[in-house]
Design an enzyme around this catalytic site. Structure first.
Site, PDB file in Angstrom:
ATOM      1  N   ARG A  74     -29.667 -81.990  35.874  1.00  0.00           N
ATOM      2  CA  ARG A  74     -29.372 -81.136  37.397  1.00  0.00           C
ATOM      3  C   ARG A  74     -30.328 -81.643  38.407  1.00  0.00           C
ATOM      4  O   ARG A  74     -30.032 -81.409  39.606  1.00  0.00           O
ATOM      5  CB  ARG A  74     -29.065 -79.892  37.120  1.00  0.00           C
ATOM      6  CG  ARG A  74     -28.011 -79.564  36.393  1.00  0.00           C
ATOM      7  CD  ARG A  74     -27.884 -78.040  36.238  1.00  0.00           C
ATOM      8  NE  ARG A  74     -29.265 -77.418  35.504  1.00  0.00           N
ATOM      9  CZ  ARG A  74     -29.108 -76.191  35.064  1.00  0.00           C
ATOM     10  NH1 ARG A  74     -28.376 -75.269  35.544  1.00  0.00           N
ATOM     11  NH2 ARG A  74     -30.317 -75.817  34.512  1.00  0.00           N
ATOM     12  N   LYS A 122     -30.269 -80.889  15.936  1.00  0.00           N
ATOM     13  CA  LYS A 122     -30.015 -79.648  15.462  1.00  0.00           C
ATOM     14  C   LYS A 122     -30.174 -78.741  16.508  1.00  0.00           C
ATOM     15  O   LYS A 122     -30.893 -78.914  17.385  1.00  0.00           O
ATOM     16  CB  LYS A 122     -30.786 -79.732  14.079  1.00  0.00           C
ATOM     17  CG  LYS A 122     -32.390 -79.329  14.414  1.00  0.00           C
ATOM     18  CD  LYS A 122     -32.982 -78.849  13.098  1.00  0.00           C
ATOM     19  CE  LYS A 122     -34.295 -78.486  13.370  1.00  0.00           C
ATOM     20  NZ  LYS A 122     -34.476 -77.036  13.985  1.00  0.00           N
ATOM     21  N   HIS A 159     -35.555 -84.686  12.504  1.00  0.00           N
ATOM     22  CA  HIS A 159     -36.511 -85.447  12.660  1.00  0.00           C
ATOM     23  C   HIS A 159     -37.441 -85.403  11.362  1.00  0.00           C
ATOM     24  O   HIS A 159     -38.315 -86.499  11.537  1.00  0.00           O
ATOM     25  CB  HIS A 159     -37.301 -84.991  13.857  1.00  0.00           C
ATOM     26  CG  HIS A 159     -37.921 -83.695  13.642  1.00  0.00           C
ATOM     27  ND1 HIS A 159     -37.348 -82.520  14.202  1.00  0.00           N
ATOM     28  CD2 HIS A 159     -39.173 -83.358  13.175  1.00  0.00           C
ATOM     29  CE1 HIS A 159     -37.925 -81.373  13.575  1.00  0.00           C
ATOM     30  NE2 HIS A 159     -39.351 -81.925  13.223  1.00  0.00           N
ATOM     31  N   LYS A 183     -40.017 -88.996   8.971  1.00  0.00           N
ATOM     32  CA  LYS A 183     -41.507 -88.840   8.507  1.00  0.00           C
ATOM     33  C   LYS A 183     -41.634 -89.912   7.496  1.00  0.00           C
ATOM     34  O   LYS A 183     -40.959 -89.871   6.506  1.00  0.00           O
ATOM     35  CB  LYS A 183     -41.842 -87.467   8.517  1.00  0.00           C
ATOM     36  CG  LYS A 183     -41.902 -86.562   9.696  1.00  0.00           C
ATOM     37  CD  LYS A 183     -42.412 -85.177   9.241  1.00  0.00           C
ATOM     38  CE  LYS A 183     -42.465 -84.281  10.513  1.00  0.00           C
ATOM     39  NZ  LYS A 183     -43.503 -84.744  11.515  1.00  0.00           N
ATOM     40  N   GLU A 200     -45.447 -72.896   9.673  1.00  0.00           N
ATOM     41  CA  GLU A 200     -46.215 -72.785  10.977  1.00  0.00           C
ATOM     42  C   GLU A 200     -47.224 -72.023  11.103  1.00  0.00           C
ATOM     43  O   GLU A 200     -47.102 -70.511  10.796  1.00  0.00           O
ATOM     44  CB  GLU A 200     -45.092 -73.003  11.987  1.00  0.00           C
ATOM     45  CG  GLU A 200     -43.992 -73.783  11.765  1.00  0.00           C
ATOM     46  CD  GLU A 200     -42.853 -73.986  12.823  1.00  0.00           C
ATOM     47  OE1 GLU A 200     -43.225 -74.689  13.713  1.00  0.00           O
ATOM     48  OE2 GLU A 200     -41.931 -73.286  12.899  1.00  0.00           O
ATOM     49  N   ASP A 212     -32.833 -72.154  10.750  1.00  0.00           N
ATOM     50  CA  ASP A 212     -33.550 -73.384  11.718  1.00  0.00           C
ATOM     51  C   ASP A 212     -34.253 -74.380  10.957  1.00  0.00           C
ATOM     52  O   ASP A 212     -34.363 -75.468  11.386  1.00  0.00           O
ATOM     53  CB  ASP A 212     -34.654 -72.413  12.744  1.00  0.00           C
ATOM     54  CG  ASP A 212     -35.171 -73.539  13.571  1.00  0.00           C
ATOM     55  OD1 ASP A 212     -34.491 -74.132  14.414  1.00  0.00           O
ATOM     56  OD2 ASP A 212     -36.518 -73.499  14.074  1.00  0.00           O
ATOM     57  N   HIS A 244     -34.028 -79.156   7.309  1.00  0.00           N
ATOM     58  CA  HIS A 244     -35.111 -79.675   6.609  1.00  0.00           C
ATOM     59  C   HIS A 244     -35.129 -79.624   5.261  1.00  0.00           C
ATOM     60  O   HIS A 244     -35.332 -80.297   4.454  1.00  0.00           O
ATOM     61  CB  HIS A 244     -36.456 -79.110   7.610  1.00  0.00           C
ATOM     62  CG  HIS A 244     -36.262 -79.338   9.028  1.00  0.00           C
ATOM     63  ND1 HIS A 244     -35.636 -80.644   9.719  1.00  0.00           N
ATOM     64  CD2 HIS A 244     -36.916 -78.696  10.078  1.00  0.00           C
ATOM     65  CE1 HIS A 244     -35.977 -80.394  10.889  1.00  0.00           C
ATOM     66  NE2 HIS A 244     -36.642 -79.465  11.174  1.00  0.00           N
ATOM     67  N   LYS A 276     -43.138 -68.532  10.399  1.00  0.00           N
ATOM     68  CA  LYS A 276     -43.794 -68.656  11.429  1.00  0.00           C
ATOM     69  C   LYS A 276     -45.187 -67.622  11.359  1.00  0.00           C
ATOM     70  O   LYS A 276     -44.960 -66.612  10.685  1.00  0.00           O
ATOM     71  CB  LYS A 276     -43.210 -68.439  12.805  1.00  0.00           C
ATOM     72  CG  LYS A 276     -42.257 -69.581  13.216  1.00  0.00           C
ATOM     73  CD  LYS A 276     -41.536 -69.253  14.600  1.00  0.00           C
ATOM     74  CE  LYS A 276     -40.649 -70.458  14.756  1.00  0.00           C
ATOM     75  NZ  LYS A 276     -41.463 -71.777  15.019  1.00  0.00           N
TER      76      LYS A 276
END
Length: 528
Positions: free
Chosen positions: A83, A190, A220, A224, A258, A277, A282, A380
């Protein structure tokens, strides 16, 4: 890459992969010799959502790094769609700044100048017909000016709710239909849906516009190097195959931890959670690659067929209350700083039941793995950032040893480190120097950074190049996505109906309930 060999389609029809055989031959690539560099032929990439963090931090730098390594054609073209009221020069500056800040390879002016010649920007929204007409004209102009031969991939770096809008606009304005002898591909980030029903609906929308073999779903993690090395480790080394089964393996742990919180992603994360997620894509993909049988070849259809067998054989625990855990991080200390709990983060509903930690136990009901539990966990604000696959072997009987000789000896384990220190560690017992027979754990370690002179490419470099080449090995197919949701949906439904997530202090390794889950089986989590 396809060599023209036909494989049975997983839904019954005979197909040949993609439209790669129709592309102009690339004299720099011999598909029979995998040692040669894989160089993309004439092509371009359109990025929707080009002003987002993913594009700036990953996609743009990856494109430059590919060009810097000589893996893109001289006329490669990059089109941004957003935009912003930008001209082509403004877009080029945005790419330039992103490359200077985030590229893996050194900046070279001559490479940049060559790449910048093919950069264009189209201003508009996803419901703007005029903007998509402009996009079509831009692509046609680039075909003439840059020699892209009509070959374009459309990268949807946008929230999932916009996928149908963009795909249908591409169809409406003739952008999804390639000129004769060319290809058009869709690249989708995703999450691919938020449950089985939404994933099936999204697959239906996308497949009405793009052929199945021209849809590339990005995970992704599969780009790896260490993930790809799972296949090399298993099938290029005869020492592992005889013990890679229920007769020798006690259990498998797959962890993605994480040390950060949700940052500024409250709008995306709340209502999604760690299981949707991370586990759905994954971790289930890592599990499938760890557990598959040897494929007939590394052709995408052969590899997908083996992964589908594994995912189809997954068996959920009978008691989801005992063998699944969800949690939320509370306030605590991490990296020497006091951090907020999840419910105190900006933009989070104080009554939210979204999980920031999830751990589940699965079994694979086939001949190789029957009775071997696979423990998957992600979260997390955990102890540190790490992703690993730990194959833990059964204990040896220790018959010749006195009990004191092996009291400090654990179980043999092979640990594949996906990030941050890519490599493989083998843990085994060895005699302690001295006059007595005492055995303790020792490790042998392989690290990519020490064993190979060249650095590993970023995952997005490999994946973008594979899209341009039409190589679908590292991209989950729609059947994999749907089977993964079939596994996770009953767990999410159970969690929705039973209380709130358990709390755990930030900087720890998750709620106590996760430790209790393994303790019931007489096991414990590895501390990476």
């Amino acid at each position: 890459m396809s060599n023209g060999q036909a494989f049975p389609d997983l839904e019954g029809s005979e197909v040949t992969q993609g439209t790669v055989p129709q592309q102009p031959a690339n004299p720099l690539r011999d598909p029979a010799d995998r040692r040669l560099p894989r160089i993309a032929g004439p092509s371009g990439l359109v990025i929707f959502g080009v002003t987002g963090d993913l594009s700036r931090k990953k996609l743009m730098p990856a494109i430059y790094d590919l060009a810097n390594r000589g893996l893109l054609p001289p006329g490669f073209s990059l089109v941004g769609f957003a935009r912003r009221e930008w001209e082509d020069e403004d877009f080029a500056k945005e790419v330039h700044d992103a490359v200077k800040e985030h590229a893996r390879t050194p900046f070279r002016e001559e490479v940049w100048q060559q790449l910048a010649k093919g950069m264009r920007f189209v201003q508009g929204t996803f419901d703007d017909d005029a903007a998509f007409d402009t996009l079509r004209q831009t692509i046609e102009d680039l075909d003439k000016a840059q020699g892209t031969s009509g070959n374009f991939a459309f990268y949807l770096s946008v929230p999932p709710k916009f996928f149908p809008n963009v795909v249908q606009q591409l169809k409406k304005h003739g952008l999804a239909d390639p000129p004769k002898g060319s290809w058009r591909r869709a690249v989708i980030e995703k999450p691919f849906g938020h449950n089985l029903e939404s994933a099936q609906e999204l697959n239906k929308v996308v497949h009405e516009v793009f052929p199945r073999d021209e849809v590339f779903r990005i995970d992704h993690y599969l780009g790896k190097e260490t993930v790809q090395n799972i296949l090399a480790l298993r099938f290029a080394n005869s020492m592992f195959e005889p013990i890679w089964n229920r007769s020798y393996v006690d259990h498998v742990q797959i962890t993605m931890a994480e040390d950060i919180g949700i940052g500024g992603r409250a709008g995306y994360y709340d209502g999604i959670g760690s299981a949707r997620d991370v586990i759905q894509n994954h971790l289930l993909q890592l599990m499938a690659l760890t557990a598959i049988e040897e494929p007939a070849s590394f052709h995408p259809k052969a590899l997908v067929a083996e992964k589908l067998k594994v995912l189809s054989a997954v068996q959920l625990p009978k008691d989801l209350g005992l063998h699944t855990v969800r949690g939320q991080y509370a306030s605590g200390w991490q990296g020497g700083e006091e951090v907020l709990g999840y419910l105190d983060e900006d933009g989070i509903d104080p009554n939210s039941k979204t999980d920031t930690f999830a751990a589940i136990k699965l079994e694979i009901n086939n001949r190789r793995w029957a009775g071997v539990p696979f423990y998957l966990r992600t979260g997390k604000r955990l102890g540190r950032r790490v992703t690993e696959i730990a194959v833990v072997f059964q204990r040896a009987p220790y018959l010749p040893f006195d009990s004191y000789a092996t009291e400090e000896l654990g179980q043999n384990a092979l640990v594949i480190r996906v990030q941050p220190d890519e490599g493989v560690t083998v843990r085994f017992g060895s005699k302690v120097p001295g006059t007595s027979m005492e055995v303790r754990d020792v490790t042998m370690d392989f690290a990519y950074g020490e064993s190979f002179t060249e650095s590993s490419p970023e995952a997005y470099e490999r994946l973008i190049l594979d899209v341009l080449l039409g190589d679908a090995n590292l991209f989950p197919r729609h059947q994999e996505v749907e089977l993964s949701w079939e596994i996770l949906d009953p767990i999410e439904k159970y969690w929705d109906q039973h209380g709130k997530p358990a709390q755990y202090p930030a900087g720890t390794w998750g709620p106590a309930e996760a430790d209790e889950m393994l303790a019931r089986d007489g096991r414990s989590w590895r501390r990476p």
